[in-house]
Enzyme design. Structure first.
Site, PDB file in Angstrom:
ATOM      1  N   ASP A   1       0.854  -1.187   0.000  1.00 40.05           N
ATOM      2  CA  ASP A   1       0.000   0.000   0.000  1.00 40.05           C
ATOM      3  C   ASP A   1       0.895   1.244   0.000  1.00 40.05           C
ATOM      4  OD1 ASP A   1      -2.251   1.866   0.735  1.00 40.05           O
ATOM      5  OD2 ASP A   1      -3.315  -0.010   1.001  1.00 40.05           O
TER       6      ASP A   1
ATOM      7  N   HIS B   1      -3.715   6.102   3.495  1.00 43.42           N
ATOM      8  CA  HIS B   1      -4.387   4.892   3.013  1.00 43.42           C
ATOM      9  C   HIS B   1      -3.751   3.623   3.562  1.00 43.42           C
ATOM     10  CE1 HIS B   1      -5.853   1.919   0.035  1.00 43.42           C
ATOM     11  NE2 HIS B   1      -6.867   2.753  -0.174  1.00 43.42           N
TER      12      HIS B   1
ATOM     13  N   SER C   1     -10.942  -1.105  -0.704  1.00 40.91           N
ATOM     14  CA  SER C   1      -9.664  -1.050   0.013  1.00 40.91           C
ATOM     15  C   SER C   1      -9.855  -1.291   1.498  1.00 40.91           C
ATOM     16  CB  SER C   1      -9.004   0.321  -0.191  1.00 40.91           C
ATOM     17  OG  SER C   1      -8.400   0.435  -1.444  1.00 40.91           O
TER      18      SER C   1
END
Length: 989
Positions: A159, A230, A567
């Site tokens: 990620d 994220h 996600s």
């Protein structure tokens, strides 16, 4: 049927789509050097003869030799290669001319060569919703207790990195790092970055990103530290430690923890600042997989997505195949391109692909006006004070000098006049910029609050956002009520009431509108997605380097943030896979995947079928096997197990090069003489297609007992309508753990007029305590369609198969009369639920003037194109702009390509579509009723990398006659001036 103890492998019928792309076309660049990945399969057997270091050195030398043979200079090859994959994956990434890339693809031993494509990145309540805890406490029967909270399982996350200072990665009493861990904490450019016994490793891979950027990266990108939040959010969802008192902006308070709270975690930063909408590039993703496998992770979580493509041209598919070979379970997001069918990505059968759905928690806020209270959504920290009402105005009423009313209505930055907006509630229409940016525009204008109203396309799709001022997001229908009040009141006034956290919302779960759906466009024999998990308004850890809105004007910093997407659902399942790995160390990735899928539930909390965002029953194309059920996944009874040989047999059956397969498995694998049937891959769901009357189809499966000895009996709980299902043998006796048994499932069309499209049934294997539920799906075959054409004499019967038929509607028998068929088509297309246009038609109009001449229709494709002149100028930016384009009448199937034709980038393709009006025109003529085709969809968008084009426009019917025009709608093309250029390319010449 009881939810407890049931498992649901799905049996589905799907269609096959294919897309062929040349190397040059795939790069989007002609004649220019670009980054490519050269994949060579696996490494030859080493058997301890060489040290790992020497083996890696020799592999890198071999890569330079191979590329040097193509370039004619080994030193040039050394300079061109920026990654050599030398441990588990065999290959390299290099900057090459397209011609050199095409040349090296011809060399023996080269499996594939593909561009360094970009990919996009795709909680306190989730775990209680999934029954792992109750009112903040963990009951003794929880999977957390049974599986020791994922103790010492290692979860690697590909990620945007990690924020190591987050409490979610505090080591607490974790104890020493496992001896078999081989990873590092890569912090040579960031001395403040530290790992510990919880966050045991972190690396970054940025060379593919650097190649795409075309310039060296700065030091902020030479660290595993998360810049955008994220990666921190996803990794803490998978394996974050328990943090009490966690909340986001005062909402959703509780204990935040990951799915495997005592797992070790490692971060692999492969995603960075966006370049043309992509944050993660294939060369880096593949390097991340290589490192994670070598470091010794047990589970890889990858919330990244790109277009579904050929497996050996797909970095995620390649990396995950090598991971599975090494015993590592790989969990990926299904992508956020829903609700359109065929949008699911990460579809390789060795990947566990996760869709997104809701929990039972919402964050409602309210707009009050005219004695009416409208419920919306918000996570705003700031709220209006005082008891008096505030004047409400539309954004257009506060248009700033030099701005347009259209811009002000959308509340673009700088479009509102502070003299007109100050102290008032401003109503903004969704679109053109992000939702939180609209709030910033309103704040800058000195307004008191914002009411964000959906446009018609957005409908009821509401989001709880952390706005920078008091705000509430309401639906399109409620916005119409508000708009009517403003227009008809002398002094419209109202109030915005602070939001709150509400639990126990029903129905739940509900499939997220954005969650990508099946069928699988690469291999319809494999159902995708595999599973669904919470992915809406998920609270998890956040980076200290970015605001919760990720906007430069937002100076807030938070420890936890709320995000939605596949996600977010992906790491939920990664954490559950970690729990299973802790409890069952010897289970293969396939067994872990099977346990998760076959223990899922297709019912919501009230034991009704899971719904989609339009309040209709969802299907396995939305949720796969169902919603993940972790407590049951630890003890599935039976599993559908596979080894790497099963996957290689599958690739052989697809026609992949046998030499490449042998190379992948260190020279010990040979493709079977008789290729396996694709539908016989031992997958935890069964896909069967091409069924037609009078024939029987059979699929084979084998199950392994992972529980106590017992006898399992098969029961067909529900047959698909018009299909007879038989399981043979109907009883399986297991005398010990680890024993495997085979069975067959046969499907026979029993009804001469079965339901069209996709229909589902169910069968159960049960030993009294475990239940293994399967669902089945049927679809018309080409033979049946041809039979209808031949017997019924209607040459355009196949035009009725372009959309799904809802349950309860029967297709006509091949002997049906033309009138019966017409009635069928009419009833089908009058139902709004199955042909909802994905765009709304507006009144603006531009026409395409392009004519064809038969003399141009030669075999040379370059002479088969008709290119338009510029049809629209100075879109600045465009929102819901419509172009009506005349279709060349004398030709059938066409491909429409749309280019951004500006001065800076030549022929930058924004999207393309396949369009065929002729079957509809002919069918309308045959039935003497054009109106019944008013909503028939004429084509599909094949590629829209920037979401510049909304897919599927209806054919226009004017005064009962079909009008040969196709309507396109542009959304958010770009800021600045842009011209458009379009091409028609005949497909059947």
């Amino acid at each position: 049927m009881e939810a407890s103890g049931s498992t649901r492998p799905a049996v589905l019928l799907v269609l096959l789509f294919s897309l062929l792309m040349s190397l040059a076309a795939a790069t989007g660049v002609s004649g220019k050097a670009a980054a490519y990945v050269v994949y060579l399969g696996g490494h030859s057997r080493r058997d301890g003869v060489l040290s790992p270091e020497e083996a890696s050195r020799r592999a890198a030398d071999a890569h330079r030799d191979l590329l040097g043979a193509v370039l004619g200079d080994r030193e040039k090859a050394r300079e061109a290669i920026f990654y050599s994959y030398t441990k588990h994956i065999n290959g390299f990434a290099a900057t090459l001319e397209p011609g050199d890339a095409a040349e090296i693809a011809k060399y023996p031993g080269v499996v594939s060569v593909f561009p360094n494509r970009g990919r996009k990145l795709q909680t306190t309540r989730s775990w209680q919703f999934m029954r792992l805890e109750r009112d903040g406490d963990v009951p003794p029967w929880s999977a957390w207790e049974t599986a020791r909270y994922g103790e010492d399982t290692i979860i690697g996350n590909l990620d945007s990195g990690v924020w190591p200072e987050s409490k979610s990665f505090g080591e607490g009493e974790m104890g020493p790092i496992p001896d078999d861990w081989k990873g590092i904490c890569q912090n040579e450019h960031d001395a403040t970055f530290h790992c510990n016994s919880k966050l045991i490793g972190a690396r970054y891979f940025n060379k593919g990103y650097e190649a795409a950027a075309g310039k060296p990266v700065d030091d902020a990108l030479k660290t595993p530290r998360d810049e955008n939040g994220h990666g921190t959010h996803t990794l803490s969802t998978a394996g974050g430690a328990a943090v009490r008192g966690a909340a986001a902006f005062g909402y959703g308070g509780g204990t935040a923890r990951g799915g495997a709270p005592r797992a070790r975690v490692a971060a692999y930063r492969v995603c960075f600042r966006p370049i043309n909408g992509s944050e993660c590039f294939d060369a880096d993703v593949l390097a991340g997989f290589e490192a994670a496998i070598a470091d010794g992770v047990h589970v890889i979580s990858a919330s990244v997505g790109g277009d579904a493509t050929d497996y050996l041209d797909d970095a995620v598919a390649i990396g995950s195949l090598h991971a599975v070979k090494a015993g590592v379970t790989v969990v990926c997001s299904a992508s956020n391109s829903g609700p359109d069918p065929g949008t699911v990505t990460n579809v390789a059968p060795w990947i566990l692909t996760v869709a997104a759905s809701s929990t039972d928690r919402e964050f409602p806020a309210f707009a009050v006006f005219n004695r009416t209270r409208i419920q919306g959504r918000s996570l705003s920290e700031r709220w209006l004070h005082g008891r008096g009402f505030y004047i409400i105005i539309n954004g257009a009423e506060a248009t700033a000098p030099g701005s347009t009313q259209k811009d002000a209505q959308a509340c673009l930055l700088g479009s509102l006049d502070p003299e007109k907006a100050r102290g008032k509630i401003v109503v903004c229409v969704r679109g053109a910029i992000t939702r939180v940016e609209k709030g910033e525009a309103v704040r800058r204008a000195g307004a008191a609050a914002m009411i964000l109203v959906n446009d018609e396309v957005s409908g009821n799709d509401l989001h709880a956002d952390p706005h920078v001022l008091p705000a509430v997001h309401i639906s399109y229908a409620d916005g119409l009520i508000l708009s009517d009040y403003i227009k008809n009141s002398k002094v419209p006034s109202g109030f915005v009431i602070k939001g709150k956290t509400i639990l126990g919302i029903r129905p739940a779960p509900v499939m997220a509108d954005f969650s990508s759906q099946g069928p699988n466009t690469v291999n319809p024999e494999i159902l995708k997605p595999d599973i669904t998990a919470p992915g809406m308004s998920v609270i998890a850890a956040w980076t200290g380097a970015a605001a919760p809105t990720d906007r430069p004007y937002d100076l807030r910093r938070v420890a936890f943030n709320v995000l939605s997407g596949t996600s977010m659902s992906c790491p939920h399942v990664s954490g559950i896979a970690g729990l299973i790995k802790t409890l069952h160390r010897d289970w293969s990735p396939a067994a872990i995947k099977s346990a998760i899928m076959t223990s899922a539930s297709d019912l919501d909390a009230e034991r009704n079928p899971i719904m989609n965002s339009s309040h209709a029953a969802a299907t396995p194309f939305s949720y796969g096997a169902g919603h993940v059920f972790p407590n049951r996944a630890l003890d599935p009874g039976l599993v559908y197990d596979m080894s790497i040989v099963d996957y290689l047999d599958f690739l052989c059956a697809l026609g992949y090069n046998a030499t490449a397969m042998r190379t992948f498995n260190s020279g010990s694998f040979v493709c079977p003489t008789a290729a396996m049937r694709l539908q016989d891959l031992n997958y935890p769901s069964i896909t069967a297609h091409g069924l037609h009357a009078g024939t029987t189809a059979m699929v084979r499966r084998r199950v392994r007992n992972v529980g106590l000895p017992g006898t399992y009996t098969a029961t067909v709980v529900k047959e698909p309508e018009g299909v007879h299902v038989v399981v043979t043998p109907a009883m399986l006796v297991f005398r010990e753990a680890g024993e495997e048994k085979e069975f067959n499932v046969t499907f026979t069309i029993s009804n001469p007029a079965p339901v069209t499209g996709y229909t589902f049934g169910a069968m159960v294997w049960s030993d009294g305590s475990h239940q293994v539920l399967s669902i089945t799906l049927d679809q018309w075959s080409d033979d049946e369609i041809n039979s209808m054409i031949e017997v019924g004499g209607n040459p355009y019967a196949n035009s009725i198969y372009e959309a799904f038929i809802p349950e309860g509607y029967h297709k006509p028998h091949p002997d049906s009369s033309q009138e019966e068929r017409a009635d069928f088509i009419r009833s089908k297309y009058e139902l709004k639920e199955f042909l909802k246009p994905s765009l709304r038609i507006v009144s603006s109009k531009s026409s395409l003037e392009a004519t064809y001449s038969r003399k141009h229709m030669g075999s040379n494709a370059s002479h088969s194109k008709a290119k338009t002149s510029v049809v629209k100028r100075n879109l600045n930016p465009v929102w819901n702009e419509e172009l009506k384009l005349s279709v060349p009448q004398q030709y059938g199937p066409l491909k429409l390509q749309v280019f951004d034709h500006d001065m800076l980038s030549k022929d930058d393709k924004m999207g393309e579509a396949e369009i065929d009006l002729q079957p509809m025109i002919s069918a309308a003529t045959a039935f003497s009723d054009a109106d019944l085709l008013a909503d028939m969809q004429i084509g599909k968008w094949l590629k829209s990398p920037d979401n510049a084009l909304v897919r599927d426009s209806p054919v226009n019917v004017v005064n009962g006659k079909v009008k040969q025009e196709v309507s396109l709608k542009l959304q958010n093309v770009e800021s600045g001036e842009v011209d458009l250029e379009l091409e028609w390319i005949p497909l059947n010449q």
